[in-house]
Design an enzyme around this catalytic site. Structure first.
Site, PDB file in Angstrom:
ATOM      1  N   LYS A  75      44.186 112.369  77.525  1.00 24.60           N
ATOM      2  CA  LYS A  75      44.143 111.163  76.680  1.00 24.60           C
ATOM      3  C   LYS A  75      45.461 110.385  76.682  1.00 24.60           C
ATOM      4  O   LYS A  75      45.452 109.167  76.583  1.00 24.60           O
ATOM      5  CB  LYS A  75      43.752 111.532  75.245  1.00 24.60           C
ATOM      6  CG  LYS A  75      42.291 111.971  75.128  1.00 24.60           C
ATOM      7  CD  LYS A  75      41.919 112.241  73.683  1.00 24.60           C
ATOM      8  CE  LYS A  75      40.541 112.866  73.608  1.00 24.60           C
ATOM      9  NZ  LYS A  75      40.120 113.115  72.221  1.00 24.60           N
ATOM     10  N   GLY A 136      47.713 119.496  61.001  1.00 29.58           N
ATOM     11  CA  GLY A 136      48.001 119.307  62.421  1.00 29.58           C
ATOM     12  C   GLY A 136      48.783 118.025  62.628  1.00 29.58           C
ATOM     13  O   GLY A 136      48.661 117.072  61.835  1.00 29.58           O
ATOM     14  N   ALA A 137      49.603 118.004  63.670  1.00 33.35           N
ATOM     15  CA  ALA A 137      50.410 116.817  63.950  1.00 33.35           C
ATOM     16  C   ALA A 137      50.428 116.525  65.451  1.00 33.35           C
ATOM     17  O   ALA A 137      51.363 115.915  65.967  1.00 33.35           O
ATOM     18  CB  ALA A 137      51.824 117.006  63.419  1.00 33.35           C
ATOM     19  N   GLY A 139      47.913 115.250  68.997  1.00 36.56           N
ATOM     20  CA  GLY A 139      47.149 114.055  69.342  1.00 36.56           C
ATOM     21  C   GLY A 139      45.900 113.883  68.493  1.00 36.56           C
ATOM     22  O   GLY A 139      45.551 112.760  68.109  1.00 36.56           O
ATOM     23  N   THR A 162      54.811 123.296  62.438  1.00 39.55           N
ATOM     24  CA  THR A 162      56.171 122.809  62.687  1.00 39.55           C
ATOM     25  C   THR A 162      56.353 121.568  61.816  1.00 39.55           C
ATOM     26  O   THR A 162      55.928 120.473  62.196  1.00 39.55           O
ATOM     27  CB  THR A 162      56.339 122.431  64.182  1.00 39.55           C
ATOM     28  OG1 THR A 162      55.769 123.469  64.979  1.00 39.55           O
ATOM     29  CG2 THR A 162      57.791 122.209  64.549  1.00 39.55           C
ATOM     30  N   MET A 224      37.386 119.592  62.869  1.00 38.06           N
ATOM     31  CA  MET A 224      37.033 118.757  64.019  1.00 38.06           C
ATOM     32  C   MET A 224      36.366 119.563  65.140  1.00 38.06           C
ATOM     33  O   MET A 224      35.803 118.987  66.064  1.00 38.06           O
ATOM     34  CB  MET A 224      38.284 118.060  64.556  1.00 38.06           C
ATOM     35  CG  MET A 224      38.791 116.969  63.651  1.00 38.06           C
ATOM     36  SD  MET A 224      39.959 115.953  64.554  1.00 38.06           S
ATOM     37  CE  MET A 224      40.699 115.046  63.226  1.00 38.06           C
TER      38      MET A 224
HETATM   39  P1  ATR Z   1      45.780 118.121  70.072  1.00 39.73           P
HETATM   40  O1  ATR Z   1      46.016 116.999  71.026  1.00 39.73           O
HETATM   41  O2  ATR Z   1      44.422 118.741  70.159  1.00 39.73           O
HETATM   42  O3  ATR Z   1      46.133 117.735  68.667  1.00 39.73           O
HETATM   43  P2  ATR Z   1      48.299 119.480  70.401  1.00 39.73           P
HETATM   44  O4  ATR Z   1      49.001 118.189  70.555  1.00 39.73           O
HETATM   45  O5  ATR Z   1      48.662 120.647  71.260  1.00 39.73           O
HETATM   46  O6  ATR Z   1      46.734 119.310  70.557  1.00 39.73           O
HETATM   47  O7  ATR Z   1      48.460 119.914  68.853  1.00 39.73           O
HETATM   48  C1  ATR Z   1      47.937 121.100  68.363  1.00 39.73           C
HETATM   49  C2  ATR Z   1      48.156 121.149  66.857  1.00 39.73           C
HETATM   50  O8  ATR Z   1      47.586 122.354  66.335  1.00 39.73           O
HETATM   51  C3  ATR Z   1      49.605 121.159  66.442  1.00 39.73           C
HETATM   52  O9  ATR Z   1      49.731 120.479  65.217  1.00 39.73           O
HETATM   53  C4  ATR Z   1      49.889 122.667  66.285  1.00 39.73           C
HETATM   54  O10 ATR Z   1      50.957 122.965  65.436  1.00 39.73           O
HETATM   55  P3  ATR Z   1      52.490 122.970  66.018  1.00 39.73           P
HETATM   56  O11 ATR Z   1      52.870 121.532  66.156  1.00 39.73           O
HETATM   57  O12 ATR Z   1      53.268 123.691  64.980  1.00 39.73           O
HETATM   58  O13 ATR Z   1      52.418 123.695  67.337  1.00 39.73           O
HETATM   59  C5  ATR Z   1      48.585 123.084  65.672  1.00 39.73           C
HETATM   60  N1  ATR Z   1      48.300 124.528  65.845  1.00 39.73           N
HETATM   61  C6  ATR Z   1      47.948 125.167  66.977  1.00 39.73           C
HETATM   62  N2  ATR Z   1      47.716 126.474  66.750  1.00 39.73           N
HETATM   63  C7  ATR Z   1      47.907 126.658  65.405  1.00 39.73           C
HETATM   64  C8  ATR Z   1      47.814 127.801  64.541  1.00 39.73           C
HETATM   65  N3  ATR Z   1      47.451 129.005  65.006  1.00 39.73           N
HETATM   66  N4  ATR Z   1      48.072 127.609  63.225  1.00 39.73           N
HETATM   67  C9  ATR Z   1      48.435 126.403  62.748  1.00 39.73           C
HETATM   68  N5  ATR Z   1      48.541 125.296  63.519  1.00 39.73           N
HETATM   69  C10 ATR Z   1      48.279 125.422  64.831  1.00 39.73           C
END
Ligand code: ATR
Length: 286
Positions: A75, A136-137, A139, A162, A224
């Site tokens: 994306k 989540g932060a 995409g 984070t 989602m």
């Molecule tokens: P996408 O584009 O699907 O949002 P991404 O940019 O890799 O994918 O983001 C994944 C998100 O899921 C991030 O906010 C990540 O948190 P971090 O920024 O701290 O990495 C979050 N995430 C992934 N695994 C997680 C977990 N086990 N618990 C909490 N948050 C998680």
């Protein structure tokens, strides 16, 4: 050759590109939309090698394709590849839909409007003056912030494992209303009407570390992800949520918005959502 014999060459071609792509429901959804609205089109799924995205788009354009959906992990690359972007795609920093007009590639993002349409029209919620938590932060989260804020919630909290990333994202959208970024621990004294899971945690069978008391009674919890009851959905059910929803409706609604961009016709989504739910149930039982 007369037009009569050249008919198939005139069927407009669309596709979804991603990696992996075999699981994609998009061909099924768009085939149903096309049948329902009487639109003649062909929609396929294309697996694209990592590093091969730009070339794959070029090939599709050269073959006179009319439009693309873009899914994980392309994306952001799609955002860079298009020649023009809608304001909402610009804001989201991602493109999930491309409309092709000769060499002009218009990039749009329909994920956010898909989520909000599902919440409001399919589940009867109003987001006005609600307290919303977005987990989540990455995409996925970024893509839904603007459409959520357009509904005029009381405020939006973005929480992330984070925390710095959540704070940065909140800052980026701060002109749209009250938005805070934080980690999960800081949510301890707060309560929300709507909690949306935009993390990738569900993919690993995990969920963010939410405090136990963060839902108002009857709150809505939205994941989602679709296709299974996630850890977060299970948690919501035992922590006072009145409504627990997966992302299937969002998937179909974002597809409908893409279809509208391409064809100028709005399909009915309810029967398509129901058909996919039935299929999903059947495949789980089968
Ligand atoms: P996408 O584009 O699907 O949002 P991404 O940019 O890799 O994918 O983001 C994944 C998100 O899921 C991030 O906010 C990540 O948190 P971090 O920024 O701290 O990495 C979050 N995430 C992934 N695994 C997680 C977990 N086990 N618990 C909490 N948050 C998680």
């Amino acid at each position: 050759m007369s037009d009569l014999f050249d008919f198939d060459a005139q069927v407009d071609r669309y596709a979804v590109m991603g990696n992996p792509i075999a699981h994609s429901q998009s061909p099924r959804i768009h085939a149903r939309f096309a049948a329902q609205t009487g639109q003649r089109l062909d929609y396929s799924a294309i697996q694209v090698d990592l590093g091969g995205f730009s070339q794959a788009v070029g090939n599709f354009v050269a073959s006179r394709g009319k439009g693309l959906n873009i899914t994980v992990p392309f994306k952001q690359e799609a955002f860079m590849r298009v020649t023009q972007r809608t304001p909402r795609a610009e804001r989201a920093g991602a493109v999930n839909t491309i409309k092709i007009d000769k060499k002009n590639l218009l990039g749009d993002t329909t994920d956010g409007v898909g989520l909000v349409t599902d919440l409001i029209h399919n589940h009867g919620l109003s987001l006005r003056q609600r307290r919303i938590l977005l987990m989540g932060a990455g995409g996925a989260a970024r893509g839904v912030i603007e459409p959520l804020m357009q509904q005029k919630p009381d405020y939006l909290v973005i929480a992330n494992r984070t925390p710095d990333k959540a704070v940065a994202l909140a800052q980026l959208f701060s002109d749209l209303g009250t938005i805070h970024g934080s980690g999960y621990e800081q949510l301890a004294d707060q309560q929300f009407d709507l909690v949306i899971n935009a993390t990738a945690a569900s993919l690993q069978g995990e969920m963010p570390e939410l405090p136990d008391e963060c839902l108002v009674e009857g709150a809505c919890c939205y994941d989602m992800m679709y296709g299974k009851v996630t850890q977060f959905m299970h948690w919501a059910g035992v922590h006072g949520a009145g409504l627990v929803v997966d992302g299937l409706g969002m998937l179909v609604e974002q597809a409908a918005e893409s279809f509208y961009l391409w064809r100028g016709v709005r399909p009915h989504t309810a029967p398509v959502i129901q058909a996919l739910r039935d299929l999903n149930t059947a495949s789980r039982l089968g």
